[in-house]
Design a protein around this motif. Structure first.
Motif, PDB file in Angstrom:
ATOM      1  N   GLU A 192     119.338  45.426 110.387  1.00  0.00           N
ATOM      2  CA  GLU A 192     120.149  44.987 109.251  1.00  0.00           C
ATOM      3  C   GLU A 192     119.425  43.884 108.477  1.00  0.00           C
ATOM      4  OE1 GLU A 192     124.264  42.539 108.751  1.00  0.00           O
ATOM      5  OE2 GLU A 192     124.260  44.115 110.275  1.00  0.00           O
ATOM      6  N   LEU A 193     118.826  42.944 109.195  1.00  0.00           N
ATOM      7  CA  LEU A 193     118.070  41.875 108.533  1.00  0.00           C
ATOM      8  C   LEU A 193     116.846  42.425 107.830  1.00  0.00           C
ATOM      9  CD1 LEU A 193     118.348  39.091 111.251  1.00  0.00           C
ATOM     10  CD2 LEU A 193     119.391  39.082 108.976  1.00  0.00           C
ATOM     11  N   ASP A 194     116.179  43.399 108.445  1.00  0.00           N
ATOM     12  CA  ASP A 194     115.017  44.025 107.811  1.00  0.00           C
ATOM     13  C   ASP A 194     115.410  44.689 106.489  1.00  0.00           C
ATOM     14  OD1 ASP A 194     113.283  43.219 109.813  1.00  0.00           O
ATOM     15  OD2 ASP A 194     113.410  45.113 110.915  1.00  0.00           O
ATOM     16  N   ARG A 195     116.566  45.386 106.465  1.00  0.00           N
ATOM     17  CA  ARG A 195     117.046  46.010 105.221  1.00  0.00           C
ATOM     18  C   ARG A 195     117.354  44.940 104.177  1.00  0.00           C
ATOM     19  NH1 ARG A 195     119.550  49.181 108.940  1.00  0.00           N
ATOM     20  NH2 ARG A 195     121.520  48.051 108.801  1.00  0.00           N
ATOM     21  N   PHE A 196     117.983  43.853 104.596  1.00  0.00           N
ATOM     22  CA  PHE A 196     118.303  42.766 103.681  1.00  0.00           C
ATOM     23  C   PHE A 196     117.026  42.187 103.074  1.00  0.00           C
ATOM     24  CE2 PHE A 196     118.857  38.211 102.919  1.00  0.00           C
ATOM     25  CZ  PHE A 196     119.882  38.235 101.983  1.00  0.00           C
ATOM     26  N   ILE A 197     116.021  41.966 103.899  1.00  0.00           N
ATOM     27  CA  ILE A 197     114.746  41.417 103.421  1.00  0.00           C
ATOM     28  C   ILE A 197     114.089  42.379 102.439  1.00  0.00           C
ATOM     29  CG2 ILE A 197     112.381  40.852 104.141  1.00  0.00           C
ATOM     30  CD1 ILE A 197     113.705  39.702 106.745  1.00  0.00           C
ATOM     31  N   GLN A 198     114.109  43.662 102.760  1.00  0.00           N
ATOM     32  CA  GLN A 198     113.506  44.654 101.876  1.00  0.00           C
ATOM     33  C   GLN A 198     114.212  44.680 100.519  1.00  0.00           C
ATOM     34  OE1 GLN A 198     113.751  48.733 103.241  1.00  0.00           O
ATOM     35  NE2 GLN A 198     111.918  49.289 102.102  1.00  0.00           N
ATOM     36  N   GLU A 199     115.548  44.644 100.533  1.00  0.00           N
ATOM     37  CA  GLU A 199     116.302  44.634  99.284  1.00  0.00           C
ATOM     38  C   GLU A 199     116.022  43.360  98.489  1.00  0.00           C
ATOM     39  OE1 GLU A 199     120.392  45.221 100.370  1.00  0.00           O
ATOM     40  OE2 GLU A 199     120.002  47.248 101.122  1.00  0.00           O
ATOM     41  N   ALA A 200     115.937  42.230  99.163  1.00  0.00           N
ATOM     42  CA  ALA A 200     115.652  40.965  98.480  1.00  0.00           C
ATOM     43  C   ALA A 200     114.252  40.989  97.866  1.00  0.00           C
ATOM     44  CB  ALA A 200     115.790  39.794  99.449  1.00  0.00           C
ATOM     45  N   GLN A 201     113.298  41.590  98.561  1.00  0.00           N
ATOM     46  CA  GLN A 201     111.943  41.682  98.022  1.00  0.00           C
ATOM     47  C   GLN A 201     111.913  42.572  96.775  1.00  0.00           C
ATOM     48  OE1 GLN A 201     109.902  42.934 101.613  1.00  0.00           O
ATOM     49  NE2 GLN A 201     109.120  40.857 101.975  1.00  0.00           N
ATOM     50  N   LYS A 258     110.859  41.342  93.059  1.00  0.00           N
ATOM     51  CA  LYS A 258     109.847  42.035  92.264  1.00  0.00           C
ATOM     52  C   LYS A 258     110.397  42.396  90.890  1.00  0.00           C
ATOM     53  CE  LYS A 258     106.684  45.992  92.217  1.00  0.00           C
ATOM     54  NZ  LYS A 258     106.489  45.803  90.817  1.00  0.00           N
ATOM     55  N   ALA A 259     111.644  42.840  90.841  1.00  0.00           N
ATOM     56  CA  ALA A 259     112.247  43.202  89.553  1.00  0.00           C
ATOM     57  C   ALA A 259     112.343  41.977  88.645  1.00  0.00           C
ATOM     58  CB  ALA A 259     113.626  43.813  89.777  1.00  0.00           C
ATOM     59  N   VAL A 260     112.743  40.850  89.184  1.00  0.00           N
ATOM     60  CA  VAL A 260     112.838  39.619  88.383  1.00  0.00           C
ATOM     61  C   VAL A 260     111.447  39.178  87.936  1.00  0.00           C
ATOM     62  CG1 VAL A 260     113.439  37.162  88.474  1.00  0.00           C
ATOM     63  CG2 VAL A 260     115.028  38.871  89.393  1.00  0.00           C
ATOM     64  N   LEU A 286     113.515  48.274  81.562  1.00  0.00           N
ATOM     65  CA  LEU A 286     114.904  48.654  81.787  1.00  0.00           C
ATOM     66  C   LEU A 286     115.230  50.036  81.254  1.00  0.00           C
ATOM     67  CD1 LEU A 286     116.543  45.235  80.852  1.00  0.00           C
ATOM     68  CD2 LEU A 286     115.995  46.098  83.130  1.00  0.00           C
ATOM     69  N   SER A 287     114.248  50.697  80.709  1.00  0.00           N
ATOM     70  CA  SER A 287     114.438  52.024  80.131  1.00  0.00           C
ATOM     71  C   SER A 287     114.764  53.034  81.232  1.00  0.00           C
ATOM     72  CB  SER A 287     113.166  52.447  79.393  1.00  0.00           C
ATOM     73  OG  SER A 287     113.256  53.795  79.024  1.00  0.00           O
ATOM     74  N   THR A 288     115.688  53.941  80.953  1.00  0.00           N
ATOM     75  CA  THR A 288     116.039  54.985  81.925  1.00  0.00           C
ATOM     76  C   THR A 288     115.069  56.146  81.881  1.00  0.00           C
ATOM     77  OG1 THR A 288     117.549  55.957  80.312  1.00  0.00           O
ATOM     78  CG2 THR A 288     118.499  54.462  81.958  1.00  0.00           C
ATOM     79  N   SER A 289     114.272  56.229  80.828  1.00  0.00           N
ATOM     80  CA  SER A 289     113.328  57.345  80.736  1.00  0.00           C
ATOM     81  C   SER A 289     112.116  57.168  81.618  1.00  0.00           C
ATOM     82  CB  SER A 289     112.881  57.561  79.273  1.00  0.00           C
ATOM     83  OG  SER A 289     112.218  56.382  78.822  1.00  0.00           O
ATOM     84  N   SER A 290     111.768  55.949  81.957  1.00  0.00           N
ATOM     85  CA  SER A 290     110.638  55.723  82.864  1.00  0.00           C
ATOM     86  C   SER A 290     110.983  54.620  83.837  1.00  0.00           C
ATOM     87  CB  SER A 290     109.367  55.376  82.073  1.00  0.00           C
ATOM     88  OG  SER A 290     109.566  54.176  81.374  1.00  0.00           O
ATOM     89  N   ASP A 291     110.869  54.901  85.085  1.00  0.00           N
ATOM     90  CA  ASP A 291     111.191  53.923  86.126  1.00  0.00           C
ATOM     91  C   ASP A 291     109.908  53.228  86.544  1.00  0.00           C
ATOM     92  OD1 ASP A 291     112.703  54.058  89.426  1.00  0.00           O
ATOM     93  OD2 ASP A 291     112.385  52.394  88.053  1.00  0.00           O
ATOM     94  N   HIS A 292     109.788  51.944  86.218  1.00  0.00           N
ATOM     95  CA  HIS A 292     108.576  51.195  86.511  1.00  0.00           C
ATOM     96  C   HIS A 292     108.653  50.461  87.820  1.00  0.00           C
ATOM     97  CE1 HIS A 292     106.577  51.894  82.660  1.00  0.00           C
ATOM     98  NE2 HIS A 292     107.778  51.836  82.143  1.00  0.00           N
ATOM     99  N   ARG A 293     109.754  50.605  88.536  1.00  0.00           N
ATOM    100  CA  ARG A 293     109.855  49.922  89.832  1.00  0.00           C
ATOM    101  C   ARG A 293     109.122  50.713  90.886  1.00  0.00           C
ATOM    102  NH1 ARG A 293     116.013  49.496  90.372  1.00  0.00           N
ATOM    103  NH2 ARG A 293     116.069  50.683  88.483  1.00  0.00           N
ATOM    104  N   SER A 294     108.449  49.998  91.801  1.00  0.00           N
ATOM    105  CA  SER A 294     107.753  50.690  92.884  1.00  0.00           C
ATOM    106  C   SER A 294     108.311  50.279  94.213  1.00  0.00           C
ATOM    107  CB  SER A 294     106.278  50.419  92.911  1.00  0.00           C
ATOM    108  OG  SER A 294     105.812  49.516  91.981  1.00  0.00           O
TER     109      SER A 294
END
Length: 131
Positions: A91-100, A104-106, A123-131
């Motif tokens: 659960e903590l590992d998932r929390f850390i991953q989500e926080a990371q 990164k998004a910020v 923020l465009s829906t046509s291209s997702d730049h998050r990795s």
């Protein structure tokens, strides 16, 4: 041994006296002794509350923390702690991953510099730049 009034303890640990009374009522804190009708706690209560706060920050519920602090189960306390901690780690590992990912998004938004949320390519829906 130094004793702390409920007010002194509350100030030292940054909590309200009502929260300390609640902790006492659910078994997180041992029953306070009385001095002239006032609740008093041993100085060791400061350390116990620090442990409770740390466990809460790690995501343990008050019921789980009460189990961990249960001194009647001396022999099984270490095994009990191990079992609870092993269940909590994923659960903590998932929390850390989500926080990371959020970090990164910020950081990506700051690096973009456009500060125009209606037309930002991040923020465009046509291209997702998050990795």
């Amino acid at each position: 041994m130094r004793q702390l009034s409920i007010g002194e303890l509350a100030r030292q640990v940054g909590m309200r006296p009502s929260a300390l009374r609640y902790y006492e009522s659910i078994g997180l804190l041992p029953q306070a002794t009385r001095d002239a009708g006032r609740r008093v706690y041993p100085a060791a209560a400061v350390r116990r509350i620090a442990l409770i706060k740390m466990a809460q920050q790690a995501g343990f519920t008050l019921a789980e923390i009460r189990q961990l602090l249960d001194t009647t189960a001396e022999r099984g306390a270490t095994q009990q702690w191990r079992a609870l901690a092993e269940r909590k780690l994923p659960e903590l590992d998932r929390f850390i991953q989500e926080a990371q990912l959020l970090r990164k998004a910020v950081a990506d938004c700051l690096a973009c510099g456009c500060m125009n949320f209606s037309s930002c390519h991040l923020l465009s829906t046509s291209s997702d730049h998050r990795s």
